[in-house]
Design an enzyme around this catalytic site. Sequence first.
Site, PDB file in Angstrom:
ATOM      1  N   ASP A  21       0.832  -1.211   0.000  1.00 44.19           N
ATOM      2  CA  ASP A  21       0.000   0.000   0.000  1.00 44.19           C
ATOM      3  C   ASP A  21       0.864   1.258   0.000  1.00 44.19           C
ATOM      4  O   ASP A  21       1.997   1.238   0.485  1.00 44.19           O
ATOM      5  CB  ASP A  21      -0.907  -0.037   1.242  1.00 44.19           C
ATOM      6  CG  ASP A  21      -2.075   0.917   1.116  1.00 44.19           C
ATOM      7  OD1 ASP A  21      -2.327   1.433   0.003  1.00 44.19           O
ATOM      8  OD2 ASP A  21      -2.748   1.163   2.132  1.00 44.19           O
ATOM      9  N   HIS A  38       2.803   3.408  -8.767  1.00 48.66           N
ATOM     10  CA  HIS A  38       2.726   1.971  -9.071  1.00 48.66           C
ATOM     11  C   HIS A  38       4.001   1.534  -9.796  1.00 48.66           C
ATOM     12  O   HIS A  38       4.570   0.487  -9.518  1.00 48.66           O
ATOM     13  CB  HIS A  38       1.508   1.658  -9.935  1.00 48.66           C
ATOM     14  CG  HIS A  38       0.207   1.996  -9.268  1.00 48.66           C
ATOM     15  ND1 HIS A  38      -0.068   1.643  -7.964  1.00 48.66           N
ATOM     16  CD2 HIS A  38      -0.894   2.667  -9.703  1.00 48.66           C
ATOM     17  CE1 HIS A  38      -1.283   2.073  -7.645  1.00 48.66           C
ATOM     18  NE2 HIS A  38      -1.795   2.697  -8.677  1.00 48.66           N
ATOM     19  N   LEU A 132      11.392 -20.453  -4.295  1.00 52.24           N
ATOM     20  CA  LEU A 132      10.258 -19.638  -3.819  1.00 52.24           C
ATOM     21  C   LEU A 132       9.050 -19.733  -4.747  1.00 52.24           C
ATOM     22  O   LEU A 132       9.205 -19.748  -5.974  1.00 52.24           O
ATOM     23  CB  LEU A 132      10.736 -18.172  -3.770  1.00 52.24           C
ATOM     24  CG  LEU A 132       9.665 -17.113  -3.455  1.00 52.24           C
ATOM     25  CD1 LEU A 132       9.305 -17.146  -1.967  1.00 52.24           C
ATOM     26  CD2 LEU A 132      10.142 -15.714  -3.837  1.00 52.24           C
TER      27      LEU A 132
HETATM   28  C1  FPP Z   1      -1.892   0.137  -3.361  1.00 49.17           C
HETATM   29  O1  FPP Z   1      -1.455   1.472  -3.365  1.00 49.17           O
HETATM   30  C2  FPP Z   1      -1.329  -0.589  -4.459  1.00 49.17           C
HETATM   31  C3  FPP Z   1      -2.017  -1.216  -5.460  1.00 49.17           C
HETATM   32  C4  FPP Z   1      -3.488  -1.190  -5.543  1.00 49.17           C
HETATM   33  C5  FPP Z   1      -1.360  -1.922  -6.544  1.00 49.17           C
HETATM   34  C6  FPP Z   1      -0.056  -2.584  -6.239  1.00 49.17           C
HETATM   35  C7  FPP Z   1       0.674  -2.744  -7.502  1.00 49.17           C
HETATM   36  C8  FPP Z   1       2.001  -2.644  -7.696  1.00 49.17           C
HETATM   37  C9  FPP Z   1       2.973  -2.476  -6.610  1.00 49.17           C
HETATM   38  C10 FPP Z   1       2.585  -2.695  -9.077  1.00 49.17           C
HETATM   39  C11 FPP Z   1       2.255  -3.887  -9.862  1.00 49.17           C
HETATM   40  C12 FPP Z   1       2.496  -5.162  -9.128  1.00 49.17           C
HETATM   41  C13 FPP Z   1       3.074  -6.246  -9.662  1.00 49.17           C
HETATM   42  C14 FPP Z   1       3.216  -7.473  -8.840  1.00 49.17           C
HETATM   43  C15 FPP Z   1       3.589  -6.272 -11.013  1.00 49.17           C
HETATM   44  P1  FPP Z   1      -2.525   2.637  -3.476  1.00 49.17           P
HETATM   45  O2  FPP Z   1      -2.615   3.038  -4.893  1.00 49.17           O
HETATM   46  O3  FPP Z   1      -3.814   2.217  -2.856  1.00 49.17           O
HETATM   47  O4  FPP Z   1      -1.837   3.753  -2.602  1.00 49.17           O
HETATM   48  P2  FPP Z   1      -2.553   4.879  -1.737  1.00 49.17           P
HETATM   49  O5  FPP Z   1      -3.320   4.171  -0.652  1.00 49.17           O
HETATM   50  O6  FPP Z   1      -1.414   5.680  -1.216  1.00 49.17           O
HETATM   51  O7  FPP Z   1      -3.440   5.646  -2.673  1.00 49.17           O
END
Ligand code: FPP
Length: 235
Positions: A21, A38, A132
Site C-alpha cells: 500500500d 505503481h 520460492l
Molecule cells: C496500493 O497502493 C497498491 C495497489 C493497488 C497496486 C499494487 C501494484 C504494484 C505495486 C505494481 C504492480 C504489481 C506487480 C506485482 C507487477 P494505493 O494506490 O492504494 O496507494 P494509496 O493508498 O497511497 O493511494
Amino acid sequence: MPLKEKIDLSKLPRHIAIIMDGNGRWAKKRKLPRVFGHRAGIKSVRETVETCAELKIEVLTLYAFSTENWSRPKTEVNALMALLKLYLMKEFDNLMRNDIRLNAIGDILGLPEAPRKELLGIMEKTRTNKGLVLNLALNYGGRQEILNAVTGMIKDKVEKADEGTFKKYLYTSLFPDPDLLIRTSGEMRLSNFLLWQSAYTELYITEVLWPEFRAKNLYEAISDYQKRERRYGGI
Ligand code: FPP
C-alpha cells in the site's frame, strides 16, 4: 550488526504475505500522477522477491490487484494491467535464474487477455521450479474466495465441512497459511486479503510507503516476527 545478520535463519516464516500500500501517496508527495507510484512500486516488488528467494522463504503472496480495485479510474486500472504484463515479461529470466515458481490466486479469468496470457504462460514455464513460490493475488478478494470455496463444496456434495476439507477449496490449498503479513504505509486493516488464511498470522504494519520498501525493511519485519511468541489460542 547489519539487520540481515540479526535474522535467525532457522526460524524463518514459511509464508510471507504483503499488502503493498501507499503507491498513490508516494506519487502525491512528489506531485506526480498515481501511476508513477505503481511504477516505482515495481522496484520494491523485485527487491522483495529476490530477498525472499535468497532467504529460501517458501511462499511470498503479494496483493497486486483486489476485486475492489476495478472501481478505480479506468486509466489507473489500465495502467496497472499494463504494468503487470510488463513486469511479467521483464521478470521471466530472473524468475528462472532464481528457480522461482510463479502462481496466481484470484479470479484470473476476469483479467484482461494480455496480462492473463502472459501470466498463464509464465506460470506454465516456471511450473517445475523448486525455489520460492511467487504468488500474485490478482482480481482477488477474501470473501469472494470463501464463497467460491463454499460453492465448490456444494457442487461436490460435501456434507460435512471441516477445516481440512475447506482448505482444499481455497486458492491457497497447496500452501501453508501465512506466518507473517506485512502492510506498508500505516493502515491497520486486512482489506479483504487472505481472510480465512490469516486467522493466526502475525501482523506487521510499517509506515514505509510501498515504493520505498527495501530488503532492509523486510529484514526488520522478519526480525520483529521472530521476537513474537505464537500461541495459536493456547497459553
Ligand atoms: C496500493 O497502493 C497498491 C495497489 C493497488 C497496486 C499494487 C501494484 C504494484 C505495486 C505494481 C504492480 C504489481 C506487480 C506485482 C507487477 P494505493 O494506490 O492504494 O496507494 P494509496 O493508498 O497511497 O493511494
